[in-house]
Write a protein that holds these residues in place. Structure first.
Motif, mmCIF file in Angstrom:
data_model
loop_
_atom_site.group_PDB
_atom_site.id
_atom_site.type_symbol
_atom_site.label_atom_id
_atom_site.label_comp_id
_atom_site.label_asym_id
_atom_site.label_seq_id
_atom_site.Cartn_x
_atom_site.Cartn_y
_atom_site.Cartn_z
ATOM 1 N N LEU A 288 -9.455 -4.277 -2.095
ATOM 2 C CA LEU A 288 -8.826 -3.673 -0.919
ATOM 3 C C LEU A 288 -8.683 -2.166 -1.109
ATOM 4 N N PRO A 289 -8.961 -1.385 -0.072
ATOM 5 C CA PRO A 289 -8.765 0.066 -0.170
ATOM 6 C C PRO A 289 -7.309 0.395 -0.519
ATOM 7 N N GLY A 290 -7.125 1.258 -1.498
ATOM 8 C CA GLY A 290 -5.796 1.675 -1.903
ATOM 9 C C GLY A 290 -5.136 0.776 -2.931
ATOM 10 N N PHE A 291 -5.818 -0.291 -3.344
ATOM 11 C CA PHE A 291 -5.257 -1.213 -4.323
ATOM 12 C C PHE A 291 -6.026 -1.096 -5.629
ATOM 13 N N GLN B 2 -7.899 2.540 6.698
ATOM 14 C CA GLN B 2 -8.995 2.067 5.842
ATOM 15 C C GLN B 2 -8.779 0.608 5.456
ATOM 16 N N LEU B 3 -7.538 0.252 5.113
ATOM 17 C CA LEU B 3 -7.217 -1.125 4.780
ATOM 18 C C LEU B 3 -7.505 -2.039 5.969
ATOM 19 N N LEU C 99 0.834 -1.203 0.000
ATOM 20 C CA LEU C 99 0.000 0.000 0.000
ATOM 21 C C LEU C 99 0.871 1.256 0.000
ATOM 22 N N LEU C 100 1.946 1.232 0.779
ATOM 23 C CA LEU C 100 2.844 2.388 0.879
ATOM 24 C C LEU C 100 3.728 2.567 -0.346
ATOM 25 N N ASP C 101 3.813 1.560 -1.198
ATOM 26 C CA ASP C 101 4.721 1.591 -2.344
ATOM 27 C C ASP C 101 4.173 2.449 -3.476
ATOM 28 N N ALA D 265 9.151 2.341 1.366
ATOM 29 C CA ALA D 265 7.772 1.865 1.516
ATOM 30 C C ALA D 265 7.718 0.574 2.324
ATOM 31 N N PHE D 266 8.594 -0.354 2.028
ATOM 32 C CA PHE D 266 8.536 -1.656 2.684
ATOM 33 C C PHE D 266 9.196 -1.671 4.066
#
Length: 193
Positions: free
Chosen positions: A123-126, A90-91, A29-31, A39-40
């Motif tokens: 999924l939220p953000g995907f 949200q996720l 999600l952060l990527d 991100a990871f």
């Protein structure tokens, strides 16, 4: 899930990603708009700031949004710490509502690559691309290989490719993925002229 990943290029952060499905989803999600390693590393930073060895979807979903956002700052977990903190919550809320907080349940019983891709896209953000990349990561490195997973992952599922985090197994493959991304950006820029 207990594998060795090399996405953060940091042993402790990578260990968390390899044992925690929620950490892996959160890293994915952060990527965006930050270097992949940054991100990871985010899930480990968040777990450390929560005082936990792992991430818990129920805990994160239930936190006060301002308190959770404060965990993402100084030093920042992401270039946009406030908005990404909101997305992580949200996720987690979605995972609590649809999978009782168990991130691995998203893929555990998926009957096909198409079904798994749909679950990831929900999924939220995907979006589609992020879902395909994560599907490729699941198949290539985490042993999640429902029928048709490579086809559902699109080009990211190709064997021997170096397109995304799904293909990073160490510093050399990270450099090859970076080179591929730079070539793709240059080609896109040339096409716009």
């Amino acid at each position: 899930m207990d594998v060795t990943l090399h996405l953060a290029q940091d042993p402790e952060a990578d260990a968390l990603l390899g044992r925690s499905p929620l950490a892996a989803l959160t890293g994915m999600l952060l990527d965006q708009q930050v270097p992949m390693e940054w991100a990871f590393k985010g899930p480990r930073t968040i777990a450390d700031r929560l005082g936990a060895g792992d991430l818990d979807a129920h805990e994160i979903a239930a936190m006060d949004p301002e308190a959770f956002a404060a965990l993402s700052e100084k030093p920042a977990v992401h270039r946009y710490p406030g908005s990404m903190a909101k997305r992580i919550q949200q996720l987690c809320r979605y995972l609590v509502e649809h999978y009782d907080g168990d991130a691995e349940a998203v893929w555990k019983d998926a009957g096909s690559g198409v079904e798994l891709l749909k679950r990831l896209e929900d999924l939220p953000g995907f979006g589609r691309q992020k879902a395909q990349i994560f599907l490729a990561l699941l198949g290539k490195q985490l042993g999640v290989t429902p029928a048709g997973w490579r086809e559902a992952a699109g080009a990211y599922g190709e064997s021997g490719s170096h397109r995304s985090v799904a293909d990073i197994t160490g510093p050399d493959s990270l450099a090859r993925v970076r080179a591929h991304k730079q070539e793709a950006k240059a080609a896109a820029k040339a096409a716009r002229k």
